[in-house]
Design a protein around this motif. Sequence first.
Motif, PDB file in Angstrom:
ATOM      1  N   LEU A  17      -8.296  -5.067   3.710  1.00  0.00           N
ATOM      2  CA  LEU A  17      -7.840  -4.236   2.596  1.00  0.00           C
ATOM      3  C   LEU A  17      -6.325  -4.314   2.434  1.00  0.00           C
ATOM      4  O   LEU A  17      -5.808  -4.374   1.311  1.00  0.00           O
ATOM      5  CB  LEU A  17      -8.254  -2.779   2.834  1.00  0.00           C
ATOM      6  CG  LEU A  17      -9.744  -2.448   2.715  1.00  0.00           C
ATOM      7  CD1 LEU A  17      -9.976  -0.991   3.106  1.00  0.00           C
ATOM      8  CD2 LEU A  17     -10.240  -2.697   1.304  1.00  0.00           C
ATOM      9  N   ILE A  18      -5.622  -4.309   3.555  1.00  0.00           N
ATOM     10  CA  ILE A  18      -4.159  -4.295   3.494  1.00  0.00           C
ATOM     11  C   ILE A  18      -3.636  -5.633   2.992  1.00  0.00           C
ATOM     12  O   ILE A  18      -2.698  -5.696   2.185  1.00  0.00           O
ATOM     13  CB  ILE A  18      -3.578  -3.944   4.876  1.00  0.00           C
ATOM     14  CG1 ILE A  18      -4.076  -2.552   5.294  1.00  0.00           C
ATOM     15  CG2 ILE A  18      -2.064  -3.978   4.853  1.00  0.00           C
ATOM     16  CD1 ILE A  18      -3.726  -2.179   6.712  1.00  0.00           C
ATOM     17  N   PHE A  19      -4.232  -6.738   3.480  1.00  0.00           N
ATOM     18  CA  PHE A  19      -3.839  -8.047   2.959  1.00  0.00           C
ATOM     19  C   PHE A  19      -4.095  -8.117   1.454  1.00  0.00           C
ATOM     20  O   PHE A  19      -3.276  -8.627   0.690  1.00  0.00           O
ATOM     21  CB  PHE A  19      -4.616  -9.159   3.676  1.00  0.00           C
ATOM     22  CG  PHE A  19      -4.087  -9.506   5.032  1.00  0.00           C
ATOM     23  CD1 PHE A  19      -2.764  -9.902   5.203  1.00  0.00           C
ATOM     24  CD2 PHE A  19      -4.894  -9.433   6.156  1.00  0.00           C
ATOM     25  CE1 PHE A  19      -2.258 -10.215   6.447  1.00  0.00           C
ATOM     26  CE2 PHE A  19      -4.403  -9.749   7.412  1.00  0.00           C
ATOM     27  CZ  PHE A  19      -3.088 -10.141   7.566  1.00  0.00           C
ATOM     28  N   GLY A  20      -5.251  -7.614   1.032  1.00  0.00           N
ATOM     29  CA  GLY A  20      -5.557  -7.598  -0.396  1.00  0.00           C
ATOM     30  C   GLY A  20      -4.567  -6.752  -1.180  1.00  0.00           C
ATOM     31  O   GLY A  20      -4.185  -7.108  -2.303  1.00  0.00           O
ATOM     32  N   LEU A  21      -4.142  -5.627  -0.586  1.00  0.00           N
ATOM     33  CA  LEU A  21      -3.164  -4.765  -1.248  1.00  0.00           C
ATOM     34  C   LEU A  21      -1.844  -5.491  -1.467  1.00  0.00           C
ATOM     35  O   LEU A  21      -1.237  -5.393  -2.542  1.00  0.00           O
ATOM     36  CB  LEU A  21      -2.937  -3.499  -0.412  1.00  0.00           C
ATOM     37  CG  LEU A  21      -1.856  -2.540  -0.900  1.00  0.00           C
ATOM     38  CD1 LEU A  21      -2.184  -2.012  -2.280  1.00  0.00           C
ATOM     39  CD2 LEU A  21      -1.683  -1.393   0.083  1.00  0.00           C
ATOM     40  N   LEU A  22      -1.388  -6.234  -0.469  1.00  0.00           N
ATOM     41  CA  LEU A  22      -0.136  -6.981  -0.610  1.00  0.00           C
ATOM     42  C   LEU A  22      -0.263  -8.050  -1.691  1.00  0.00           C
ATOM     43  O   LEU A  22       0.675  -8.284  -2.469  1.00  0.00           O
ATOM     44  CB  LEU A  22       0.245  -7.613   0.724  1.00  0.00           C
ATOM     45  CG  LEU A  22       0.718  -6.647   1.812  1.00  0.00           C
ATOM     46  CD1 LEU A  22       0.872  -7.366   3.146  1.00  0.00           C
ATOM     47  CD2 LEU A  22       2.047  -6.002   1.412  1.00  0.00           C
ATOM     48  N   VAL A  23      -1.432  -8.703  -1.749  1.00  0.00           N
ATOM     49  CA  VAL A  23      -1.647  -9.718  -2.796  1.00  0.00           C
ATOM     50  C   VAL A  23      -1.625  -9.065  -4.177  1.00  0.00           C
ATOM     51  O   VAL A  23      -1.004  -9.580  -5.120  1.00  0.00           O
ATOM     52  CB  VAL A  23      -2.983 -10.447  -2.559  1.00  0.00           C
ATOM     53  CG1 VAL A  23      -3.322 -11.340  -3.752  1.00  0.00           C
ATOM     54  CG2 VAL A  23      -2.920 -11.280  -1.286  1.00  0.00           C
ATOM     55  N   ASN A  53      -2.773   1.826  -6.270  1.00  0.00           N
ATOM     56  CA  ASN A  53      -3.496   0.903  -5.394  1.00  0.00           C
ATOM     57  C   ASN A  53      -3.269   1.232  -3.931  1.00  0.00           C
ATOM     58  O   ASN A  53      -4.183   1.120  -3.111  1.00  0.00           O
ATOM     59  CB  ASN A  53      -3.072  -0.535  -5.684  1.00  0.00           C
ATOM     60  CG  ASN A  53      -3.717  -1.095  -6.934  1.00  0.00           C
ATOM     61  OD1 ASN A  53      -4.847  -0.772  -7.243  1.00  0.00           O
ATOM     62  ND2 ASN A  53      -3.001  -1.924  -7.659  1.00  0.00           N
ATOM     63  N   VAL A  54      -2.045   1.631  -3.591  1.00  0.00           N
ATOM     64  CA  VAL A  54      -1.766   2.045  -2.214  1.00  0.00           C
ATOM     65  C   VAL A  54      -2.619   3.257  -1.851  1.00  0.00           C
ATOM     66  O   VAL A  54      -3.215   3.326  -0.769  1.00  0.00           O
ATOM     67  CB  VAL A  54      -0.268   2.366  -2.041  1.00  0.00           C
ATOM     68  CG1 VAL A  54      -0.010   3.024  -0.688  1.00  0.00           C
ATOM     69  CG2 VAL A  54       0.560   1.094  -2.154  1.00  0.00           C
ATOM     70  N   GLY A  55      -2.691   4.223  -2.757  1.00  0.00           N
ATOM     71  CA  GLY A  55      -3.499   5.405  -2.498  1.00  0.00           C
ATOM     72  C   GLY A  55      -4.971   5.070  -2.317  1.00  0.00           C
ATOM     73  O   GLY A  55      -5.646   5.629  -1.434  1.00  0.00           O
ATOM     74  N   VAL A  56      -5.499   4.145  -3.134  1.00  0.00           N
ATOM     75  CA  VAL A  56      -6.907   3.752  -3.033  1.00  0.00           C
ATOM     76  C   VAL A  56      -7.181   3.090  -1.687  1.00  0.00           C
ATOM     77  O   VAL A  56      -8.183   3.389  -1.017  1.00  0.00           O
ATOM     78  CB  VAL A  56      -7.282   2.819  -4.194  1.00  0.00           C
ATOM     79  CG1 VAL A  56      -8.645   2.185  -3.960  1.00  0.00           C
ATOM     80  CG2 VAL A  56      -7.286   3.585  -5.507  1.00  0.00           C
ATOM     81  N   VAL A  89       3.326   0.184   1.560  1.00  0.00           N
ATOM     82  CA  VAL A  89       3.706   1.512   1.070  1.00  0.00           C
ATOM     83  C   VAL A  89       5.183   1.528   0.685  1.00  0.00           C
ATOM     84  O   VAL A  89       5.571   2.094  -0.346  1.00  0.00           O
ATOM     85  CB  VAL A  89       3.406   2.576   2.141  1.00  0.00           C
ATOM     86  CG1 VAL A  89       3.980   3.932   1.729  1.00  0.00           C
ATOM     87  CG2 VAL A  89       1.906   2.695   2.366  1.00  0.00           C
ATOM     88  N   ALA A  90       6.020   0.889   1.506  1.00  0.00           N
ATOM     89  CA  ALA A  90       7.452   0.863   1.212  1.00  0.00           C
ATOM     90  C   ALA A  90       7.743   0.108  -0.076  1.00  0.00           C
ATOM     91  O   ALA A  90       8.599   0.526  -0.880  1.00  0.00           O
ATOM     92  CB  ALA A  90       8.212   0.227   2.380  1.00  0.00           C
TER      93      ALA A  90
END
Length: 228
Positions: A17-23, A53-56, A89-90
């Motif tokens: 999920l986190i990798f996807g968030l960065l993408v 998106n970060v919140g999700v 998040v940052a």
Amino acid sequence: MTDPTPSRRLAPTPAWLIFGLLVVEGLLWLSGRYTWFRFNTYEGWTALIAVANVGVVMLLTLLWFIACLLFRWRFQFTIRSLLLLTVAVALASGWLAVERERARKQTEAVDRVYACRGRVSWDPQPTSWGPRPREPEWLRSLLGDEFFRFESDVEFDFNSDIEAGLEAIEGLTQLQRLWLNETRISDVGVERIKTLPQLQELFLGNSQISDDGLKKLQQALPNCKITR
């Protein structure tokens, strides 16, 4: 002969999920830079979508953790995943802070334009994508009207303090139309007009601009329609 060693399947973890968030954040930045989507034309919305998106992702990670507790699954969350989540998040928070600072500077620029006896208009439909949707009231009350405001037109005339006015509009980077009819524009004013990258129309009727200044504007703003 087949290998008796069982093959290892790649089990999903919250790190995915986190990798996807960065993408997604990277794609959002590119879409805002090159205006791929309709929401990119609305002030502040691309940054807000990045924060959402970060919140999700954080909510899904929490639900994943709760599911692991209930069904006694293994919850794999490494230090590397925590660091990547902190970076994501940052980035989103910093982007939102930049947009709020942009809104603050535009508000100050508008106040200076009024102080110089100029006029400002807000365009409800800044592009050809269609009418702008109305932001939720709770979001406007949280971030302020200026966060979503689009200053499209500024007008000065012979009664305006033109030098101070042109200095003020340098903060309106999304300005599309500028009226300078019956004004006297110096070389310093020309240099300030050249810093407006989104300018589409410039009206110079009966203005006292030199031929050299007009030539500089035409060279610096090739996509701007200049009417004299």
